[in-house]
Scaffold this active site. Structure first.
Site: not given
Length: 409
Positions: A379, A195, A349
């Site tokens: 995610h 991320s 995501d």
């Protein structure tokens, strides 16, 4: 008796309020979030989403009371999970200057130098910690027979841009200058992040491409990374806007916390009216949806041209054009010098297209890329690696492809 009665009354009121908060969170989650059929174990994801929302909701309540920032409370709750131990890995808490780090070293001695991994955790700059990503780093050290340094950078909203980047760069320099202390091979140093940690890994690589006085970084590993904060309405943003654990609203909130932007610009940014047309045209060659394979647009995507620029918004948010915020738009002479790259993307995501666009940029400039796409991924799924009942098979697959990539270096 009066004191006892008042105590019981307060306790009952607190319990009723807590139950009300829980029910409200569950209703909001069921009403606003969507879990596609392609995600395995949807009930597990709903539970995880409710837990995240609950911690943030209580955090918001405490923030309104002036006790702490909402993400601070949520992080406190997330860090309560006990840390796993492995008899084969020695874990040491250190500081590189003022920056806290966790050092992971295989217990068994080695006659040869080991690979080194610098790990930057995700969490949108507001969540995540050395504790939440402990199991990931433990596995990396053990499975890759490597020395791992996890960096505990300062987070938002207490610390705004560019503090996170400064901490990550400083910790990397410290480690690269002391590889001999930890028995690390200077020719096999890897940066890795998930991320926003993937953003940090990318920025570190771009920062050091011309740093001749430090060992060259051998490879970068980017796991569903955040690589630009310019376009908020591409295919993956439209398709996955309401999928946990990173909804569009949550991503926007993270940006506002980190870049000190007003939340009132939400609709302006969603409509693309935060930037002049000439800037959209300038970066279209890298950010345009035509750079994304057609198969990733089949779940529904509408190309929406940006609206007329809101000059007030542009003056406030133009920081997003900084390559620290958006390393995806770094110049060709920088990107072309980057090391071999492993990219992991997830279908469900919000940030999926960041990986697809950066993969294309790297390949177009001759940088070797290994790409793995998780069709059932979402995610934050890697963090469920050690969650027992709440784990997802996808997390183990991501860990497997990452460790295989490192072993081959």
């Amino acid at each position: 008796m009066v004191v006892l009665a008042l105590t019981l009354l307060v306790a009952a009121a607190a319990a009723a309020f807590s139950l009300g908060v829980l029910l409200w969170v569950i209703c909001i989650q069921l009403w606003t979030e969507h879990i596609p059929e392609g995600i395995t174990h949807p009930v597990r994801l709903r539970i995880l989403s409710c837990l995240l929302r609950l911690s943030m909701t209580w955090g918001m309540i405490f923030e309104k009371l002036g006790l702490c920032y909402a993400p601070q409370f949520a992080s406190f709750v997330h860090d309560l999970k006990p840390l796993k131990r492995d008899p084969d890995v020695v874990v040491t808490d250190l500081r590189f200057g003022t920056i806290p780090v966790k050092l992971y070293q295989p217990k068994e001695s080695s006659s040869t130098l080991r690979p080194g991994i610098i790990f930057f955790h995700g969490g949108g700059t507001i969540l995540g910690s050395l504790r939440t990503h402990h199991s990931i780093c433990l596995r990396l050290s053990k499975d890759c027979d490597s020395v791992v340094v996890a960096v505990g950078y300062r987070k938002s909203p207490q610390y705004k841009f560019p503090v996170m980047k400064e901490d990550c760069v400083a910790a990397t320099i410290h480690f690269l200058k002391s590889l001999h202390v930890y028995g690390v091979d200077p020719a096999r140093v890897v940066v890795c992040g998930d991320s926003v940690g993937g953003n940090a890994a990318t920025v570190v690589c771009q920062t050091f491409v011309n740093q001749a006085d430090l060992p060259r970084i051998r490879a970068q590993i980017l796991i569903y990374s955040s690589l630009q904060v310019i376009d908020f309405w591409g295919p993956s943003c439209q398709q996955n806007a309401n999928i946990p654990l990173l909804s569009w609203n949550m991503a926007f909130y993270c940006c506002c916390c980190h870049l000190d932007m007003k939340t009132s610009w939400k609709n302006v940014i969603k409509n693309g009216a935060h930037l002049p047309l000439e800037i959209w045209e300038k970066y279209r060659k890298w950010l345009g949806s035509e750079n994304i394979p057609e198969r990733f647009k089949k779940r529904g995507y509408q190309c929406i041209p940006p609206g007329p620029v809101n000059e007030d918004a542009y003056r406030e948010v133009n920081l997003i054009l900084n390559t620290i915020c958006s390393p995806l738009i770094a110049e060709d002479d920088i990107v072309s010098q980057l090391p071999e790259t492993c990219i992991v993307s997830c279908e469900y995501d919000l940030l999926r297209d960041h990986s697809l666009l950066y993969k294309k940029r790297l390949e177009d400039l001759g940088v070797p890329v290994t790409w793995h796409h998780m069709e059932d991924g979402f995610h934050g799924v890697l963090n469920t690696l050690d969650f027992g009942f709440l784990s997802f098979p996808c997390s183990s697959r991501i860990m497997d492809v990452v460790t295989q990539f490192i072993r081959k270096l």
